[in-house]
Design an enzyme around this catalytic site. Structure first.
Site: not given
Ligand code: ADE
Ligand code: ZN
Length: 347
Positions: A207, A210, A288-289
């Site tokens: 990552h 971001e 992502d989540d």
């Molecule tokens: N862990 C889970 N989602 C994340 C994200 N968007 N950025 C960094 N760590 C994460």
């Molecule tokens: Zn992520």
């Protein structure tokens, strides 16, 4: 919506065609697929009391001002994952959603340190996840490559220990990632452990860009020698870097709904993904989540299409990027690409 493109007008791709395009998901945290309903069910199974009265109350808490706000809830939620069965149920539920969205290949992350810190063994995590990935292949034909991810808010020594603990499972994951709180935890903090990762023949991803600056993307490439950047949307703050990412065709695994929910962009219409695509960058769309950010892979495509516009040719290019940027074997890749080109040709 009609898209204006020079003299021509192009229409948005249809939802069912988007669903039918073979797509890979390359940026997905298994712990981030924990839907509130499953969180409550696992809490009950494991006799844990959650600090919320109901599924609705939990969902109402999903208002995030930034990445850290989200991570606090995400780590709290992950505490319900205790047994092999829990990891199996979590992973299989995600794959069932993938099957609905036309996802043919997944490369999920998991964060072992979140669980080993609670005395949940590496074996328990791997066994549950791998069994579900096998089952997902049997039921829906979805192929997978697993990615172990280090938590960057912890020390490099902790990451080294985690890599050691994962060695008996070396054949069952293809890459190592770097996630969690980005600001103040630059890639250079993990340079030595990523040297070990690559010496083991594992690929590196991270990552970067971001919430953190464009320089973290350059560090991830130069110091960790990553082959993909997760997020990377802040690359536009450095034009030289943008040129490099285009020239070297470094894939970015972009997560549009996540970026809006975590205030990286204030609204979807401000997101830069389609501009990056038009400039020739190898961008991909990911969720992502999804349990926390309001949508799975197809929802992310639709949100971008509806806010910014996405022609059929652009959607096909995004799907193509996801396949070519993946770690799938070349025979499977050829099959999916040929199906994608067939759909691209149909009127
Ligand atoms: N862990 C889970 N989602 C994340 C994200 N968007 N950025 C960094 N760590 C994460
Ligand atoms: Zn992520």
């Amino acid at each position: 919506m009609l898209l204006l493109c020079g003299e021509m007008t192009m229409s948005n791709i249809d939802t069912e065609l988007l669903r039918a395009l073979p797509k890979a998901e390359l940026h997905l945290h298994l712990e981030g697929t924990l839907e509130p309903e499953l969180m409550f069910a696992l809490a009950e199974r494991n006799e844990i009391t959650l600090p919320y009265d109901s599924v609705e109350a939990l969902r109402d808490a999903y208002e995030f001002g930034n990445l850290q706000d989200f991570l606090n809830l995400y780590y709290q939620g992950a505490a319900v994952l205790q047994s092999e069965e829990d990891f199996y149920d979590l992973t299989l539920a995600y794959l069932a959603r993938c099957a609905e969205d036309g996802v043919v290949h997944v490369e999920p992350f998991f964060d072992p340190q979140t669980h080993t810190a609670r005395a949940i063994t590496m074996a328990c995590q791997f066994r549950g996840i791998l069994r579900a990935l096998e089952e997902g292949h049997k039921r829906w034909g979805i192929t997978s490559r697993l990615i172990l991810s280090f938590l960057r808010h912890l020390s490099e020594e902790d990451a080294v220990v985690t890599l050691q603990q994962a060695l008996p499972w070396r054949e069952h994951f293809v890459a190592v990632g770097l996630d969690s709180s980005e600001k103040g935890n630059p890639p250079e903090k993990f340079q030595r452990v990523f040297d070990q990762v690559r010496a083991l023949g594992l690929k590196a991803v991270a990552h970067a860009g971001e919430e953190g600056p464009a320089d973290y993307i350059a560090q991830a490439l130069d110091l960790l020698k990553v082959v993909r950047i997760d997020h990377g949307v802040r690359c536009t703050e450095d034009e030289q870097l943008v040129k490099r990412l285009i020239d070297q065709q470094i894939p970015l695994t972009v997560c549009p709904l996540s970026n809006v929910r975590l205030k990286v962009f204030s609204q979807m219409s401000d997101h830069n993904i389609m501009q990056l695509l038009k400039r020739g960058m190898c961008v991909t769309i990911n969720s992502d989540d999804p349990a926390y950010f309001g949508g799975y892979l197809l929802d992310n495509f639709l949100a971008v299409r509806d806010a910014i516009g996405m022609s059929k040719a652009e959607a096909v290019q995004l799907a193509r990027n996801s396949l070519t940027a993946s770690f799938m074997d070349s025979e499977t890749l050829t099959q999916h690409l040929s199906r994608l080109e067939q759909l691209a040709q149909q009127g």
